[in-house]
Design a protein around this motif. Structure first.
Motif, mmCIF file in Angstrom:
data_model
loop_
_atom_site.group_PDB
_atom_site.id
_atom_site.type_symbol
_atom_site.label_atom_id
_atom_site.label_comp_id
_atom_site.label_asym_id
_atom_site.label_seq_id
_atom_site.Cartn_x
_atom_site.Cartn_y
_atom_site.Cartn_z
ATOM 1 N N GLN A 81 55.602 41.815 13.363
ATOM 2 C CA GLN A 81 56.993 42.083 12.992
ATOM 3 C C GLN A 81 57.216 43.567 12.719
ATOM 4 O O GLN A 81 58.267 44.112 13.058
ATOM 5 C CB GLN A 81 57.387 41.261 11.773
ATOM 6 N N SER A 120 68.179 48.760 25.208
ATOM 7 C CA SER A 120 67.254 47.708 24.788
ATOM 8 C C SER A 120 65.847 48.015 25.274
ATOM 9 O O SER A 120 65.643 48.723 26.259
ATOM 10 C CB SER A 120 67.706 46.347 25.320
ATOM 11 N N GLU A 149 57.526 45.196 16.095
ATOM 12 C CA GLU A 149 58.830 44.901 16.692
ATOM 13 C C GLU A 149 59.934 45.715 16.028
ATOM 14 O O GLU A 149 60.835 46.222 16.703
ATOM 15 C CB GLU A 149 59.127 43.403 16.582
ATOM 16 N N SER A 150 59.872 45.875 14.712
ATOM 17 C CA SER A 150 60.852 46.701 14.004
ATOM 18 C C SER A 150 60.737 48.161 14.423
ATOM 19 O O SER A 150 61.751 48.851 14.571
ATOM 20 C CB SER A 150 60.650 46.587 12.496
ATOM 21 N N CYS A 151 59.519 48.622 14.622
ATOM 22 C CA CYS A 151 59.286 49.985 15.082
ATOM 23 C C CYS A 151 59.948 50.218 16.440
ATOM 24 O O CYS A 151 60.634 51.220 16.649
ATOM 25 C CB CYS A 151 57.795 50.257 15.159
ATOM 26 N N LEU A 152 59.754 49.274 17.366
ATOM 27 C CA LEU A 152 60.365 49.404 18.699
ATOM 28 C C LEU A 152 61.882 49.320 18.618
ATOM 29 O O LEU A 152 62.591 50.013 19.355
ATOM 30 C CB LEU A 152 59.816 48.322 19.629
ATOM 31 N N SER A 153 62.380 48.494 17.717
ATOM 32 C CA SER A 153 63.828 48.369 17.563
ATOM 33 C C SER A 153 64.438 49.670 17.037
ATOM 34 O O SER A 153 65.489 50.108 17.507
ATOM 35 C CB SER A 153 64.137 47.212 16.608
ATOM 36 N N ARG A 154 63.795 50.298 16.061
ATOM 37 C CA ARG A 154 64.292 51.573 15.533
ATOM 38 C C ARG A 154 64.165 52.677 16.577
ATOM 39 O O ARG A 154 65.036 53.533 16.696
ATOM 40 C CB ARG A 154 63.525 51.955 14.275
ATOM 41 N N THR A 207 53.260 42.053 21.136
ATOM 42 C CA THR A 207 53.079 42.557 19.779
ATOM 43 C C THR A 207 52.047 41.712 19.021
ATOM 44 O O THR A 207 51.306 42.228 18.195
ATOM 45 C CB THR A 207 54.401 42.584 19.008
ATOM 46 N N LYS A 265 64.319 52.508 19.817
ATOM 47 C CA LYS A 265 65.266 52.443 20.947
ATOM 48 C C LYS A 265 66.539 53.208 20.629
ATOM 49 O O LYS A 265 67.157 53.783 21.520
ATOM 50 C CB LYS A 265 65.565 50.996 21.340
ATOM 51 N N LYS A 266 66.912 53.272 19.367
ATOM 52 C CA LYS A 266 68.131 53.985 18.979
ATOM 53 C C LYS A 266 67.879 55.466 18.756
ATOM 54 O O LYS A 266 68.693 56.302 19.118
ATOM 55 C CB LYS A 266 68.698 53.371 17.696
#
Length: 191
Positions: free
Chosen positions: A57, A75, A60-65, A83, A67-68
Motif C-alpha cells: 500500500q 494515470s 501504491e501511494s508513492c506511485l499515486s503521489r 507491488t 503521477k501528479k
C-alpha cells in the motif's frame, strides 16, 4: 490388615449404543482429521502478511503521489500483483538485517530511456536509524508510445496540457546497500 479393591467393570457398549448417532460420530471424526491435516497458521506468518500488505500500500501511494508531482501523467498503470511482489522481495532482503524492515530506507525510482527519475524516499519506521538502503527501480512497459488511434480519441492531444497514462512493466530491480558494514558489498537483484 487386608486391602480390598473394588473393580469397576468397563462397559462394552460403544458410542453408538450410548445414544450417539453413527453419522454424527463420522462427521466429528472427519472434522478432526481435517484439522490435524491442515498446517497451523503461525502468528509470524500473519504478521509478515500484514506487513507485506502495508508495504504494498505504501508503494501504491508513492506511485499515486508521483503521477501528479514527478511523472506529470493522468494515470500510472501497474501490472497486477507487482507491488505485492516487490513488497515480498523487500521483506526477504530485510529479513537478515539487524533491525529488519524498520532499519530500511527505500528509494523508489522509475527507469527512463535516458537514466532514471527518483519518485520518493520511504522510511518504514522513521524513528529507527537506517541500517541499510534499498533502491527500487520500476521499469516502463516496452509500449511507451500511445498508438495513433489513441491520439484521435483524445481530441486535444496536441495541446500542452496533454497528459498520457504511464504503463509499468512487470519487471523491477532492487539494489541493497548495507550502511553499517564497510566490508559488505552491494547486492543487485533483477526481478
Amino acid at each position: 490388615m487386608v486391602a480390598t479393591n473394588k473393580m469397576k467393570t468397563k462397559s462394552t457398549e460403544g458410542p453408538a449404543e450410548r445414544g450417539y448417532e453413527q453419522v454424527c460420530l463420522e462427521k466429528e471424526l472427519d472434522f478432526w482429521d481435517r484439522c490435524l491435516a491442515e498446517p497451523p497458521v503461525a502468528a509470524a506468518d500473519v504478521t509478515e502478511d500484514r506487513t507485506c500488505q502495508q508495504l504494498a500500500q505504501m508503494l501504491e501511494s508513492c506511485l499515486s503521489r508521483a503521477k501528479k508531482t514527478t511523472l506529470h501523467c493522468s494515470s500510472v498503470l501497474v501490472p497486477e500483483q507487482l507491488t505485492r511482489r516487490v513488497a515480498r522481495d523487500v521483506l526477504r532482503l530485510a529479513s537478515g538485517e539487524p533491525c529488519g524492515l524498520r532499519g530500511c530506507v527505500l528509494y523508489v525510482h522509475l527507469e527512463l530511456e535516458k537514466g532514471w527519475k527518483q519518485l520518493e524516499r520511504i522510511a518504514y519506521d522513521a524513528s529507527v536509524v537506517p541500517t541499510f538502503e534499498l533502491t527500487l527501480v520500476f521499469k516502463q512497459d516496452g509500449a511507451a508510445w500511445p498508438s495513433l488511434r489513441d491520439f484521435f480519441f483524445m481530441g486535444s492531444c496536441f495541446t500542452p496540457a496533454f497528459r498520457h497514462a504511464l504503463k509499468l512493466g512487470p519487471g523491477f530491480r532492487l539494489v541493497k546497500k548495507k550502511l553499517y558494514s564497510s566490508s559488505a558489498g552491494t547486492v543487485i537483484e533483477e526481478c
